[in-house]
Design an enzyme around this catalytic site. Structure first.
Site, PDB file in Angstrom:
ATOM      1  CB  SER A  91      38.692  -1.766   5.033  1.00 41.18           C
ATOM      2  OG  SER A  91      39.089  -3.102   5.164  1.00 41.18           O
ATOM      3  CG  ASP A 104      41.186  -0.050 -11.242  1.00 36.36           C
ATOM      4  OD1 ASP A 104      41.127   1.199 -11.252  1.00 36.36           O
ATOM      5  OD2 ASP A 104      42.087  -0.676 -10.652  1.00 36.36           O
ATOM      6  CE  LYS A 143      42.366  -2.102   8.478  1.00 39.79           C
ATOM      7  NZ  LYS A 143      42.451  -3.350   7.717  1.00 39.79           N
TER       8      LYS A 143
END
Length: 420
Positions: A320, A331, A345
């Protein structure tokens, strides 16, 4: 004669309007539409309230490939002798969505859920979820220093029974409620683990303080100072505690960092975003996508607390908000990830309070990383996949910890190259 004609025309007009109204109501009834304006019992109003929230907000616009209007019609045809009957119909309506995270909370459970992100908990200290592929109740991660962690429970352990009761037909909240209880009381779980025989685990419930940050100054192989930060949960005080720890380590001369997110099951979305901002100068942190495809995004605006090299440790219990943070820093080329692919999740739930004091948790959107990678069911793949042989809690961050040692080695190389 003209007076009588006017009088007759007036009455014809009234009867015509009345007739049209009756026809309209008759057509609405035949069409199966029940207007909220028409008389309903309190139980019907509650069922309709839930249907309407889902109709407006639920992520999947196909409602699991079913006609959502038909679902409403069938639900409101039921006779509700009491509130419990309405609750059962609501739960059946939600089951048709096949989404374990969209769930109904009776008033007591709704109040209990509202205290789960701050303060203290009393129970066994397990973050749980239903595996979307198998439908089996699984451990996301045990909370740091909890009875569950001390008993050796691990991410992906399957909880088959609680006190002898099968978890097959329980909701997440019902399972959690059965594991909660007063400190000192006992609960028995039947656990299934890959490659091992099913075993009963007896846990003694205790008070669990949510202290989310462990910080320490370590040395690399070449003697460089490395700040080790372990974040166990994104609770309300996580950002403040982590920022304080980074500031202290900076003053002590840390030249690189390891952020340990292993077995961190997530928590508050906003806390995950704010922690990312501690490390990023600029860039997107996460996108949110609803059923219309509209993307919201959260950005970093700097300055970060430090620009020193960073490695993040992840595993199957990283979930999560932890995955949002790991994906954002990966990224944006701010950190390298070491460990195992994360839990996966990537759905956002919003909590709605209903008119009778109950609650409704609804999946309203999903997360995407800055490079538009979908997290849900896929997780985040680390830059270096390092399997971790079983170790106990005291061995985390030591020479027995293969993933930690890989992080130390990587940072040592980077610091040597950077100093040339």
């Amino acid at each position: 004669m003209e007076l009588k004609t006017g009088f007759m025309n007036q009455w014809v007009g009234r009867f015509w309007r009345l007739g049209c109204s009756l026809v309209l109501v008759f057509c609405l009834v035949l069409g199966g539409f029940v207007s909220p304006a028409l008389a309903m019992t309190q139980e019907q109003k509650l069922v309709y309230e839930v249907w309407r929230i889902l109709n407006r907000s639920y992520l999947d616009g196909t409602f699991n490939s079913q006609n959502w209007v038909d679902v409403r019609q069938k639900a409101l045809k039921h006779y509700f002798p009491n509130q419990k009957a309405a609750y059962t119909t609501i739960q059946d309506m939600l089951k048709s969505l096949d989404d374990p995270f969209t769930r109904f909370l009776e008033p007591e459970k709704y109040r209990s859920l509202q205290v789960n992100t701050s303060g203290e908990l009393t129970g066994v200290g397990l973050q749980i979820a239903f595996n979307p592929q198998t439908g089996i109740l699984e451990v996301i991660a045990p909370i740091e220093n909890s009875p569950a962690q001390k008993a050796g429970l691990k991410p992906r352990d399957r909880i088959l029974k609680i006190e002898g009761l099968s978890t097959e037909n329980l909701s997440i909240d019902e399972a959690a409620a059965r594991m909660r209880g007063p400190a000192g009381s006992v609960v028995t779980l039947l656990i299934s683990r890959a490659g091992e025989q099913d075993q009963e685990v007896v846990l003694v419930r205790d008070r669990i303080a949510l202290n989310p940050v462990i910080a320490d100054l370590r040395l690399s192989h070449e003697g460089d100072k490395i700040g080790y930060l372990r974040l166990s949960q994104f609770s309300a005080n996580a950002v403040k505690e982590l920022a304080h720890a980074i500031s202290i380590l900076e003053k002590k001369g840390a030249s690189a960092y390891i952020l340990d997110l292993r077995n961190n099951p997530g928590g508050l979305l906003q806390a995950g975003i704010e922690v990312a901002r501690l490390w990023l100068d600029s860039g997107t942190i996460v996108y949110t996508v609803n059923r219309q495809g509209i993307q919201g995004n959260y950005e970093a605006f700097g300055p970060p607390l430090t620009k020193d090299p960073l490695v993040i440790l992840v595993n199957q219990g990283t979930a999560s908000a932890s995955e949002i943070l790991a994906g954002a820093l990966q990224d944006n080329h701010r950190a390298q990830l070491i460990g195992e692919t994360t839990f996966g999740k990537g759905l956002i739930q919003s909590l709605f309070e209903l008119s009778d004091g109950s609650g409704l948790a609804v999946t309203i959107a999903k997360y995407e990383t800055p490079n538009h990678r979908d997290i849900n069911k896929l997780g985040i793949k680390p830059d270096q996949i390092i399997p971790q042989p079983p170790i106990n809690r005291e061995q985390i961050g030591t020479e027995k910890d293969a993933q930690y040692q890989a992080a130390i080695e990587l940072l040592s190389k980077n610091l040597v190259i950077g100093n040339r």
